[in-house]
Scaffold this active site. Structure first.
Site, PDB file in Angstrom:
ATOM      1  N   THR A  63       4.198   2.504   5.649  1.00 55.34           N
ATOM      2  CA  THR A  63       2.794   2.068   5.714  1.00 55.34           C
ATOM      3  C   THR A  63       2.077   2.977   6.704  1.00 55.34           C
ATOM      4  O   THR A  63       2.662   3.366   7.720  1.00 55.34           O
ATOM      5  CB  THR A  63       2.665   0.587   6.144  1.00 55.34           C
ATOM      6  OG1 THR A  63       1.303   0.325   6.511  1.00 55.34           O
ATOM      7  CG2 THR A  63       3.531   0.236   7.335  1.00 55.34           C
ATOM      8  N   ARG A 107      13.451  10.199  -2.601  1.00 56.63           N
ATOM      9  CA  ARG A 107      14.335  11.357  -2.825  1.00 56.63           C
ATOM     10  C   ARG A 107      15.612  11.241  -1.990  1.00 56.63           C
ATOM     11  O   ARG A 107      16.723  11.481  -2.476  1.00 56.63           O
ATOM     12  CB  ARG A 107      13.557  12.630  -2.472  1.00 56.63           C
ATOM     13  CG  ARG A 107      14.368  13.914  -2.474  1.00 56.63           C
ATOM     14  CD  ARG A 107      13.431  15.068  -2.108  1.00 56.63           C
ATOM     15  NE  ARG A 107      14.114  16.345  -1.985  1.00 56.63           N
ATOM     16  CZ  ARG A 107      14.665  16.788  -0.860  1.00 56.63           C
ATOM     17  NH1 ARG A 107      14.643  16.015   0.222  1.00 56.63           N
ATOM     18  NH2 ARG A 107      15.245  17.972  -0.825  1.00 56.63           N
ATOM     19  N   ARG A 163     -25.340   7.687  12.288  1.00 56.91           N
ATOM     20  CA  ARG A 163     -24.733   7.736  10.947  1.00 56.91           C
ATOM     21  C   ARG A 163     -23.398   7.000  10.948  1.00 56.91           C
ATOM     22  O   ARG A 163     -22.706   6.959  11.967  1.00 56.91           O
ATOM     23  CB  ARG A 163     -24.468   9.184  10.514  1.00 56.91           C
ATOM     24  CG  ARG A 163     -25.705  10.052  10.425  1.00 56.91           C
ATOM     25  CD  ARG A 163     -26.609   9.555   9.303  1.00 56.91           C
ATOM     26  NE  ARG A 163     -27.961  10.069   9.466  1.00 56.91           N
ATOM     27  CZ  ARG A 163     -28.439  11.097   8.774  1.00 56.91           C
ATOM     28  NH1 ARG A 163     -27.679  11.706   7.903  1.00 56.91           N
ATOM     29  NH2 ARG A 163     -29.683  11.497   8.960  1.00 56.91           N
ATOM     30  N   ASP A 212      -0.241   2.253   8.683  1.00 54.29           N
ATOM     31  CA  ASP A 212      -0.796   1.555   9.852  1.00 54.29           C
ATOM     32  C   ASP A 212       0.074   1.578  11.109  1.00 54.29           C
ATOM     33  O   ASP A 212      -0.408   1.279  12.197  1.00 54.29           O
ATOM     34  CB  ASP A 212      -1.078   0.086   9.501  1.00 54.29           C
ATOM     35  CG  ASP A 212      -2.176  -0.044   8.471  1.00 54.29           C
ATOM     36  OD1 ASP A 212      -3.051   0.835   8.448  1.00 54.29           O
ATOM     37  OD2 ASP A 212      -2.156  -1.010   7.697  1.00 54.29           O
ATOM     38  N   ALA A 232     -12.684  11.692  20.605  1.00 54.97           N
ATOM     39  CA  ALA A 232     -13.790  10.732  20.419  1.00 54.97           C
ATOM     40  C   ALA A 232     -14.336  10.264  21.763  1.00 54.97           C
ATOM     41  O   ALA A 232     -13.597  10.158  22.742  1.00 54.97           O
ATOM     42  CB  ALA A 232     -13.285   9.526  19.627  1.00 54.97           C
ATOM     43  N   GLY A 291       0.836  -1.205   0.000  1.00 59.75           N
ATOM     44  CA  GLY A 291       0.000   0.000   0.000  1.00 59.75           C
ATOM     45  C   GLY A 291       0.869   1.253   0.000  1.00 59.75           C
ATOM     46  O   GLY A 291       1.899   1.280   0.663  1.00 59.75           O
ATOM     47  N   ARG A 315      19.380  10.879  -3.398  1.00 66.54           N
ATOM     48  CA  ARG A 315      20.391  11.915  -3.117  1.00 66.54           C
ATOM     49  C   ARG A 315      21.538  11.376  -2.263  1.00 66.54           C
ATOM     50  O   ARG A 315      22.681  11.813  -2.425  1.00 66.54           O
ATOM     51  CB  ARG A 315      19.713  13.135  -2.505  1.00 66.54           C
ATOM     52  CG  ARG A 315      18.792  13.749  -3.566  1.00 66.54           C
ATOM     53  CD  ARG A 315      18.419  15.152  -3.341  1.00 66.54           C
ATOM     54  NE  ARG A 315      17.785  15.666  -4.549  1.00 66.54           N
ATOM     55  CZ  ARG A 315      17.096  16.795  -4.608  1.00 66.54           C
ATOM     56  NH1 ARG A 315      16.938  17.525  -3.534  1.00 66.54           N
ATOM     57  NH2 ARG A 315      16.571  17.192  -5.753  1.00 66.54           N
ATOM     58  N   MET A 338      -8.747   3.134   8.968  1.00 66.49           N
ATOM     59  CA  MET A 338      -7.959   1.972   8.537  1.00 66.49           C
ATOM     60  C   MET A 338      -7.278   1.293   9.717  1.00 66.49           C
ATOM     61  O   MET A 338      -6.999   1.922  10.740  1.00 66.49           O
ATOM     62  CB  MET A 338      -6.942   2.379   7.488  1.00 66.49           C
ATOM     63  CG  MET A 338      -7.581   2.501   6.116  1.00 66.49           C
ATOM     64  SD  MET A 338      -6.399   2.784   4.813  1.00 66.49           S
ATOM     65  CE  MET A 338      -7.480   2.671   3.379  1.00 66.49           C
ATOM     66  N   GLY A 339      -6.982   0.024   9.551  1.00 67.84           N
ATOM     67  CA  GLY A 339      -6.327  -0.778  10.592  1.00 67.84           C
ATOM     68  C   GLY A 339      -7.044  -2.102  10.736  1.00 67.84           C
ATOM     69  O   GLY A 339      -7.873  -2.269  11.622  1.00 67.84           O
ATOM     70  N   ARG A 340      -6.741  -3.048   9.830  1.00 68.94           N
ATOM     71  CA  ARG A 340      -7.404  -4.360   9.881  1.00 68.94           C
ATOM     72  C   ARG A 340      -6.928  -5.172  11.082  1.00 68.94           C
ATOM     73  O   ARG A 340      -7.684  -5.875  11.707  1.00 68.94           O
ATOM     74  CB  ARG A 340      -7.133  -5.152   8.595  1.00 68.94           C
ATOM     75  CG  ARG A 340      -8.138  -4.865   7.507  1.00 68.94           C
ATOM     76  CD  ARG A 340      -7.990  -5.857   6.380  1.00 68.94           C
ATOM     77  NE  ARG A 340      -6.660  -5.817   5.809  1.00 68.94           N
ATOM     78  CZ  ARG A 340      -6.306  -5.035   4.798  1.00 68.94           C
ATOM     79  NH1 ARG A 340      -7.195  -4.260   4.238  1.00 68.94           N
ATOM     80  NH2 ARG A 340      -5.069  -5.047   4.323  1.00 68.94           N
ATOM     81  N   GLY A 363       5.635  -2.497   3.628  1.00 66.59           N
ATOM     82  CA  GLY A 363       5.189  -3.040   4.910  1.00 66.59           C
ATOM     83  C   GLY A 363       5.610  -4.490   5.095  1.00 66.59           C
ATOM     84  O   GLY A 363       6.542  -4.971   4.427  1.00 66.59           O
ATOM     85  N   ASP A 364       4.888  -5.161   5.969  1.00 70.74           N
ATOM     86  CA  ASP A 364       5.165  -6.552   6.333  1.00 70.74           C
ATOM     87  C   ASP A 364       5.331  -7.500   5.140  1.00 70.74           C
ATOM     88  O   ASP A 364       6.280  -8.284   5.087  1.00 70.74           O
ATOM     89  CB  ASP A 364       3.953  -7.093   7.119  1.00 70.74           C
ATOM     90  CG  ASP A 364       4.225  -7.066   8.601  1.00 70.74           C
ATOM     91  OD1 ASP A 364       5.377  -6.812   8.990  1.00 70.74           O
ATOM     92  OD2 ASP A 364       3.272  -7.301   9.370  1.00 70.74           O
ATOM     93  N   ASP A 412       2.175  -0.551  12.059  1.00 63.40           N
ATOM     94  CA  ASP A 412       2.081  -1.876  12.686  1.00 63.40           C
ATOM     95  C   ASP A 412       3.355  -2.693  12.501  1.00 63.40           C
ATOM     96  O   ASP A 412       3.310  -3.918  12.442  1.00 63.40           O
ATOM     97  CB  ASP A 412       0.869  -2.641  12.111  1.00 63.40           C
ATOM     98  CG  ASP A 412       0.949  -2.782  10.604  1.00 63.40           C
ATOM     99  OD1 ASP A 412       1.838  -2.159   9.982  1.00 63.40           O
ATOM    100  OD2 ASP A 412       0.139  -3.528  10.034  1.00 63.40           O
ATOM    101  N   ARG A 442       0.906  -4.959  -6.191  1.00 62.87           N
ATOM    102  CA  ARG A 442       0.950  -6.235  -5.476  1.00 62.87           C
ATOM    103  C   ARG A 442       1.336  -7.258  -6.552  1.00 62.87           C
ATOM    104  O   ARG A 442       0.709  -7.317  -7.603  1.00 62.87           O
ATOM    105  CB  ARG A 442      -0.415  -6.568  -4.869  1.00 62.87           C
ATOM    106  CG  ARG A 442      -1.050  -5.355  -4.162  1.00 62.87           C
ATOM    107  CD  ARG A 442      -1.248  -5.556  -2.692  1.00 62.87           C
ATOM    108  NE  ARG A 442      -1.955  -4.405  -2.124  1.00 62.87           N
ATOM    109  CZ  ARG A 442      -1.703  -3.904  -0.917  1.00 62.87           C
ATOM    110  NH1 ARG A 442      -0.775  -4.405  -0.150  1.00 62.87           N
ATOM    111  NH2 ARG A 442      -2.386  -2.882  -0.461  1.00 62.87           N
ATOM    112  N   GLU A 465     -11.008  -0.668  11.458  1.00 60.78           N
ATOM    113  CA  GLU A 465     -11.522  -1.667  10.486  1.00 60.78           C
ATOM    114  C   GLU A 465     -11.618  -3.071  11.088  1.00 60.78           C
ATOM    115  O   GLU A 465     -12.544  -3.811  10.808  1.00 60.78           O
ATOM    116  CB  GLU A 465     -10.500  -1.785   9.344  1.00 60.78           C
ATOM    117  CG  GLU A 465     -10.819  -1.078   8.087  1.00 60.78           C
ATOM    118  CD  GLU A 465      -9.661  -1.247   7.107  1.00 60.78           C
ATOM    119  OE1 GLU A 465      -8.480  -1.286   7.519  1.00 60.78           O
ATOM    120  OE2 GLU A 465      -9.950  -1.356   5.917  1.00 60.78           O
TER     121      GLU A 465
END
Ligand code: ATP
Length: 328
Positions: free
Chosen positions: A130, A25, A252, A132, A191, A15, A29, A174-176, A106-107, A134, A76, A227
């Site tokens: 990434t 960059r 909502r 996340d 929140a 991702g 460099r 996001m964050g499965r 990422g992983d 994680d 991918r 998520e």
């Protein structure tokens, strides 16, 4: 491989994350600074297999530090999961005289890279990119800070409408597998509830907590849901359950989705990416391989890729407590 490295290749995979361009960059460099050639590989491992390579010079990476996404594109690649695919990638790298590889991802990217390194004894170094956050072995991954700021900005806007209409908003971020975005953005945006996969409070306790808020005079609420949260199949099912318990609320759901990946990187991510990019080139020149370059307590750190992949970052218990206390 004991000859000095004369050419380094860099790719972005998995991702995309804001700040990947700043990392590219910095790699380009740093190569130029140490008089090495830099090859950009397009579309991650797929480009490695197809030989989609281009020499990149310092001037080719002007005016990208502020841009989201990745100029090298990401993809991918199923083919890289096969031995034949990885063999093609190795052949291309050898033919182009590349002596070291920098993987920004990422992983999954690191898992593929580790296999490749073990099969062909090819020097490579990872940079965690990434949103996340994680990945074990670094306090921050590239893109995480920007994603947090994006989420907080959006929740601030949603709060305006929530408070004007006595609405209860479920905002999925996001964050499965990891609740870092939800927890930090949730605290930052004030929140009322934060639901993350690492701490399944269950429906009953959640309803109890919303009731408490209502009894204390709250007329609207923001619930940030990761998520991967375990209450209900998804955020819509969760909202349906709550509708039954709170008919007086106008409920909502907002799924923030891919907007969290986009946008201009924050200053933090630009500086982080620049530091990791330079350190990755220096690590390869120092003959390090199979490591991920990270940042720990504001210092550059190195962790074996194997550890970065296998181990998990624990959720910060102090943050959980802060979230609980500041939402009463
Ligand atoms: P993000 O965390 O943003 O999803 P990621 O690097 O984990 O990033 P993945 O799609 O999981 O993203 O992995 C990127 C690529 O790495 C895959 O498309 C594949 O080419 C390669 N890869 C992943 N797992 C393996 C594996 N087990 N063996 C070989 N290659 C792999």
């Amino acid at each position: 491989m004991n000859e000095p490295i004369k050419k380094i290749a860099v790719l972005t995979s998995g991702g995309d994350a804001p700040g990947m361009n700043a990392a590219i960059r910095a790699v380009v460099r740093a190569c130029s600074y140490y008089s090495i050639e830099c090859v950009g590989v397009y579309r991650g491992y797929q480009g490695l297999i197809e030989g989609d390579f281009e020499i990149i010079s310092s001037r080719n990476v002007s005016n990208i530090i502020n841009k989201g996404g990745t100029i090298l594109k990401s993809a991918r690649s199923l083919e890289f999961k096969t031995k034949e695919g990885r063999a093609k990638a190795y052949k291309n790298l050898k033919e182009h005289g590349v002596g070291g590889l920098i993987l920004i991802g990422g992983d999954g990217t690191f898992t593929g890279g580790l296999k490749f390194m073990q099969e062909f004894n090819f020097p490579l170094v990872g940079i965690p990119g990434t949103i996340d956050n994680d990945i074990y072995g670094t306090d921050n991954t590239i893109g995480y800070d920007t994603a947090l700021n994006t989420v907080v900005e959006v929740i601030d806007k949603i709060r305006d409408t929530a408070s004007s209409h006595n609405r209860l908003f479920f905002i999925e971020v996001m964050g499965r597998d990891a609740g870092f975005i939800a927890l930090n953005a949730g605290i930052g945006a004030g929140a009322e509830e934060i639901l993350i996969p690492e701490k399944n409070i269950g429906l009953e306790k959640f309803v109890e907590s919303l009731n408490k808020g209502k009894d204390s005079g709250k007329t609207s609420s923001i619930v940030v849901v990761s998520e991967g949260d375990k209450i209900g199949k998804n955020v819509f099912e969760l909202a349906d359950h709550i509708t039954e318990s709170f008919p007086e609320y106008d409920i909502r759901v907002s799924v923030l989705g891919h907007m969290q990946r986009g946008g201009s990187p924050s200053c933090f991510d630009r500086v982080l990416a620049s530091r990791l990019g330079v350190a990755a080139v220096e690590a390869l020149l120092d003959k390090s391989t199979g490591v991920m370059i990270g940042i720990t307590e504001n210092k550059i750190s190195k962790v074996e890729l194997e550890k970065a992949i296998k181990m998990n970052n624990d959720i910060n218990k102090e943050l959980l407590k802060v979230a609980e206390i500041t939402s009463v």
